[in-house]
Design a protein around this motif. Sequence first.
Motif, PDB file in Angstrom:
ATOM      1  N   SER A 181      32.584  49.419  43.444  1.00  0.00           N
ATOM      2  CA  SER A 181      32.244  48.174  42.768  1.00  0.00           C
ATOM      3  C   SER A 181      32.382  47.003  43.730  1.00  0.00           C
ATOM      4  O   SER A 181      33.304  46.968  44.562  1.00  0.00           O
TER       5      SER A 181
ATOM      6  N   LEU B  86      38.153  42.228  45.491  1.00  0.00           N
ATOM      7  CA  LEU B  86      38.779  41.124  44.770  1.00  0.00           C
ATOM      8  C   LEU B  86      39.959  41.619  43.946  1.00  0.00           C
ATOM      9  O   LEU B  86      41.039  41.011  43.942  1.00  0.00           O
ATOM     10  N   ARG B  87      39.776  42.758  43.251  1.00  0.00           N
ATOM     11  CA  ARG B  87      40.875  43.313  42.468  1.00  0.00           C
ATOM     12  C   ARG B  87      42.036  43.721  43.364  1.00  0.00           C
ATOM     13  O   ARG B  87      43.206  43.517  43.027  1.00  0.00           O
TER      14      ARG B  87
ATOM     15  N   TRP C 247      33.477  44.280  43.118  1.00  0.00           N
ATOM     16  CA  TRP C 247      34.697  43.539  42.773  1.00  0.00           C
ATOM     17  C   TRP C 247      35.966  44.269  43.216  1.00  0.00           C
ATOM     18  O   TRP C 247      37.072  43.800  42.962  1.00  0.00           O
TER      19      TRP C 247
END
Length: 768
Positions: free
Chosen positions: A30, A35-36, A32
């Motif tokens: 992903s 970021l996670r 993201w």
Amino acid sequence: MTDQTVAEPAPAAADGPTGPASPPPGPQPSPWRHLRAGLRGLGAGIAAIPAVLTDVAVLAFALWTLLYHLALPLGWAPSSTLRIWLVTGPALALLAVLVRVGQWAWRRRAVRAATPTDATTDPDATTDPDGTTDPDATPDPESTTGADAPTRAGTTPAEGADGSAGTPTDRPARMPVAQRLATAVVLLFGVAAAVTAGLAGTPAGENISWWWPASTGAVAAVGMAVLTVWTWRRVPPSRPSAPAPNAWQSLYALLISGVAAAASLYIARNTPDDVYYVGRSVWVAERDIVPLNDFLFSENVLPAMASLPPTASIEVLAGALGRFLDMHASSATWFLLLPVMAVLAVLALWRVVHRWAPRRPVLAFTVAAAFLALVAGSDAALGTFHLPRLYEGKGMFVSAVVPLMWYYLTRWFDDGRKRHLVLIFALSVTAIGLTTTAAIILPMLVGGAALMMLLVGRWKSALLVGVVALAYPVGSVVLTQIVLGQGTADGADAVAYDAAYTYRRTFEIGIVGVIGGLALWCGPLLARRRTAGLLAAGGALTLSVLMVPGVLEWLGSLTGISVVLWRVPWLLALPALIGLLCTVWLPTRFRSVRALVGVVLAGSMIASFAVYATPMWSERSWVEMRDRPSWKIPERRQVIAEWIVTLDRPDGFLLAPATIMRAMPMVTSQVRVVLPRDFYLVEYDLESQFAKDRLLLTRFSDGGPAEGRPTRDEVAEALERLDVGTICVYNGNRFARRTAARLGYAEFAELPPPVPDQPGGVTCLRRN
């Protein structure tokens, strides 16, 4: 067919690259994900802030204390010692970081070079309970299970502070019938001890002999020790032994510590002990000398007070810091060090509460902090030794060192890691750098913990931690007595308190005393299983033995330290145990019911503190709330003392009202006063001419009824013997003004009262 992987033929293999490589089959990462991962790293960093701040502070102050003790025989000036500390501390910290990075890199290379079969022995697999890798980790000698071991029978994920599922450790398994009956009996004795101890000394319990709470409490303490030892042997260790705090929990603790730091600037308590503690800092800042002799009654000439050897380093740090920053030592103490100490004290409490609480740690921490804030008033209440007196070494000792010592001991006995042993040693050095009381309380604290470890067969760990934790503080005090010939003053030993009065001074009476008794005689059974409960029971057992009538008196006669034995309740992390009272677990499958009961218990205790105790900001706690950050001296006294400093005075001592003379050493060391504090005269024999002259002249300068006034001849003789050059008295003391004028002193300065035509004006006379 709709499956594209079947409908389209696979491309033919080529001898070389013919174009961009196709993405591997399967789900793609992903966008993201990074970021996670970053947010998780940020959360882990925030969660670790309380541990980093407290551990770094312990190591830094221990280094300062070691350098200060080294400087004493070498004759280093405090300013030089401070500069060495400011260079050595960061250098050692950088070296520690480089070593850790090198160890990490070495392990990474070893992992890459290992075969897949060797992956199971990855050294990175050993991590702390807080999730961080520890290269010094050693396996728990009691443990044969790892992080992936199944939980014990009857356990489910524990509740987090927000009610969510947490680490599978501390939901109580179903007890055998015999253990349930034994627990009920122990709780019955504990409740009986708490109720009778809280009522003793009140009108409702004036006929209750202290033998009732002492005997029932001793039975409860012994029962708790037996039960916690039995639990240790029956319940296998888990990995991790306790859940790590999450980000929002640490943020809450940091928020409370920030509020405490801000509040410390506005709370001003008039504490007579500041004459010595802050006065010593002022002396160091103005003269760049550590006073090894008396600095209050003389110019570092008379023998130092026997009850206060020069082992404490905190006052020297404040003075050297003020000199380094070109700041008054009192400002450095109250505006710089005190807020930092407030943050560290609150975070120390948070760490032990989080480690010991089996569930709802934030709620337990809130109750513990509320206890300190709302239960003050008494001169021995733990709340009184928090923000109002935290800058005094003994205040920081009981508020920060004691909770941290219990925390480090718990981590050491849980994990057996060398770094926790290093922190225990550093904390012991920090303790003696704060107060010599550490040499009295730490042996009791560590002895209670070590006793419990001996009972479960961990004698090597108990012996090792005893040597590490006690060698430096006890050895430094003994060495000081041998080299300087100092000991406890005989005159001070006349002040002694029995067990009943000692309990009431710290635990209070009435409903607050009952709650404190419940924490002492029932709280350890509510602590996290195995190590936390075991050590808490050891502390409760030690204090319960000391609370038996006659034990404190015998200990005082044996050691000659009766004057400070009222501090023995400090060995227990009482606020933490009080917080544990709201973590009681109910045998119901409805989590909301358990959470509601915890909130109701917490609210009831906080309400009881608010209604039946005295908060630390109350005037009954001898505290004045200011509208701006200010010194902890009554403002008018500070104004008068600073005004006297500016006068053109002749040589000789200053005679002034007792309150002004008590404030003067905190303003400057350049003005010698007749009597800084009458309590210290016990060090110099109250029947000596030295003491009688000072007491007589102080009665003269204070004024008062005619029948208590000294005669003119007595005043004249005392003035001459003490070489008094300046006399300052309130304008209302006409007798002192007339007598001084007749004895050859002339008025030369007057400070008007703060309100015209009202009391408070001061007139000064000097010797012709």
